[in-house]
Design a protein around this motif. Structure first.
Motif, PDB file in Angstrom:
ATOM      1  N   LEU A   1      -6.141   4.265  12.817  1.00 39.48           N
ATOM      2  CA  LEU A   1      -6.927   3.052  12.290  1.00 39.48           C
ATOM      3  C   LEU A   1      -6.143   2.868  10.973  1.00 39.48           C
ATOM      4  N   LEU A   2      -5.674   3.779  10.274  1.00 36.89           N
ATOM      5  CA  LEU A   2      -5.089   3.620   8.922  1.00 36.89           C
ATOM      6  C   LEU A   2      -3.892   3.048   9.099  1.00 36.89           C
ATOM      7  N   ILE A   3      -2.995   3.069  10.046  1.00 39.26           N
ATOM      8  CA  ILE A   3      -1.800   2.675  10.081  1.00 39.26           C
ATOM      9  C   ILE A   3      -2.035   1.024  10.276  1.00 39.26           C
ATOM     10  N   ARG A   4      -2.828   0.681  11.171  1.00 40.45           N
ATOM     11  CA  ARG A   4      -2.955  -0.790  11.380  1.00 40.45           C
ATOM     12  C   ARG A   4      -3.908  -1.336  10.073  1.00 40.45           C
ATOM     13  N   ALA A   5      -4.707  -0.530   9.487  1.00 44.67           N
ATOM     14  CA  ALA A   5      -5.159  -1.254   8.206  1.00 44.67           C
ATOM     15  C   ALA A   5      -4.096  -1.160   7.101  1.00 44.67           C
ATOM     16  N   ARG A   6      -3.111  -0.156   7.080  1.00 44.21           N
ATOM     17  CA  ARG A   6      -2.149  -0.282   5.944  1.00 44.21           C
ATOM     18  C   ARG A   6      -1.441  -1.729   6.459  1.00 44.21           C
ATOM     19  N   LYS A   7      -0.896  -2.044   7.504  1.00 41.19           N
ATOM     20  CA  LYS A   7       0.026  -3.267   7.937  1.00 41.19           C
ATOM     21  C   LYS A   7      -0.904  -4.361   7.427  1.00 41.19           C
ATOM     22  N   MET A   8      -2.369  -4.509   7.823  1.00 42.34           N
ATOM     23  CA  MET A   8      -3.139  -5.646   7.380  1.00 42.34           C
ATOM     24  C   MET A   8      -3.164  -5.734   5.940  1.00 42.34           C
ATOM     25  N   ALA A   9      -3.424  -4.475   5.085  1.00 42.75           N
ATOM     26  CA  ALA A   9      -3.603  -4.697   3.709  1.00 42.75           C
ATOM     27  C   ALA A   9      -2.251  -5.066   2.944  1.00 42.75           C
ATOM     28  N   ASP A  10      -1.101  -4.789   3.531  1.00 40.49           N
ATOM     29  CA  ASP A  10       0.086  -5.248   3.164  1.00 40.49           C
ATOM     30  C   ASP A  10       0.119  -6.842   3.162  1.00 40.49           C
ATOM     31  N   ARG A  11      -0.147  -7.338   4.244  1.00 41.99           N
ATOM     32  CA  ARG A  11      -0.597  -8.719   4.622  1.00 41.99           C
ATOM     33  C   ARG A  11      -1.252  -9.424   3.717  1.00 41.99           C
ATOM     34  N   ILE A  12      -2.502  -8.910   3.445  1.00 43.21           N
ATOM     35  CA  ILE A  12      -3.264  -9.338   2.585  1.00 43.21           C
ATOM     36  C   ILE A  12      -2.800  -9.216   1.137  1.00 43.21           C
TER      37      ILE A  12
ATOM     38  N   VAL B   1       0.741  -1.146   0.133  1.00 42.64           N
ATOM     39  CA  VAL B   1      -0.167   0.098  -0.085  1.00 42.64           C
ATOM     40  C   VAL B   1       0.771   1.227  -0.012  1.00 42.64           C
ATOM     41  N   THR B   2       0.640   2.261  -0.672  1.00 41.96           N
ATOM     42  CA  THR B   2       1.355   3.462  -0.818  1.00 41.96           C
ATOM     43  C   THR B   2       1.000   4.394   0.033  1.00 41.96           C
ATOM     44  N   ASP B   3       1.723   5.509   0.407  1.00 42.43           N
ATOM     45  CA  ASP B   3       1.318   6.593   1.159  1.00 42.43           C
ATOM     46  C   ASP B   3       0.112   7.401   0.335  1.00 42.43           C
TER      47      ASP B   3
ATOM     48  N   LEU C   1      -6.844  -1.823   1.191  1.00 42.70           N
ATOM     49  CA  LEU C   1      -6.478  -0.843   2.616  1.00 42.70           C
ATOM     50  C   LEU C   1      -7.921  -0.593   3.005  1.00 42.70           C
ATOM     51  N   VAL C   2      -8.955  -0.254   2.086  1.00 44.88           N
ATOM     52  CA  VAL C   2     -10.455   0.039   2.421  1.00 44.88           C
ATOM     53  C   VAL C   2     -10.810  -1.261   3.376  1.00 44.88           C
TER      54      VAL C   2
END
Length: 148
Positions: free
Chosen positions: A132-143, A3-5, A41-42
């Motif tokens: 929330l977005l920091i946590r979501a970014r980490k989860m999205a990168d794993r996905i 996921v990008t900035d 990310l969403v």
């Protein structure tokens, strides 16, 4: 591709209600990699927010009520998303086996609208949205890594 900035900035702007800026940022994001990153990310932010909202337990009736309130808050645009798709997406985010709509756009629209409603309902300040977005970014990168 992680996921990008720019993708995080778009979602943060969207959740802040800055629709013109969000649209400008979205217009700059093009391509399949951007779509995959945004989708992940969403989805990740949606799952995290849903689990926070319904952490103390829930029944299907709670989901239906939340979706009805969300549709009502949309005012003149209650057709923005399908309530059955939204209900199934919310139940899936909470770990229940629910059917997934074959309409990928309907799933994404439901996740995005419900994510916004969850953030508004929780009355999250900017710092909490950022967290929330920091946590979501980490989860999205794993996905995204697991999808490769």
């Amino acid at each position: 591709m992680p996921v990008t900035d720019e993708q995080v900035a778009w979602l943060r702007t969207y959740l802040a209600g800055e629709s013109e800026v969000a649209q400008q940022l979205y217009d700059q994001l093009t391509g399949a990699a951007d779509a995959a990153g945004l989708g992940a990310l969403v989805y990740a932010a949606f799952v995290i927010a849903a689990r926070q909202k319904f952490a103390s337990g829930w029944a299907r009736a709670d989901l239906i009520k939340f979706i009805a309130q969300t549709r009502q808050s949309l005012g003149v645009r209650p057709d923005v998303f399908d309530p059955l798709v939204a209900e199934n997406q919310l139940a899936r985010a909470l770990g229940e086996q629910s059917p997934d709509s074959p309409d990928v756009k309907a799933n994404a629209r439901a996740q995005l609208v419900l994510l916004n409603a969850l953030v508004v309902n929780a009355d999250l300040e900017d710092e909490a949205v950022f967290s929330l977005l920091i946590r979501a970014r980490k989860m999205a990168d794993r996905i995204l890594n697991d999808a490769v």
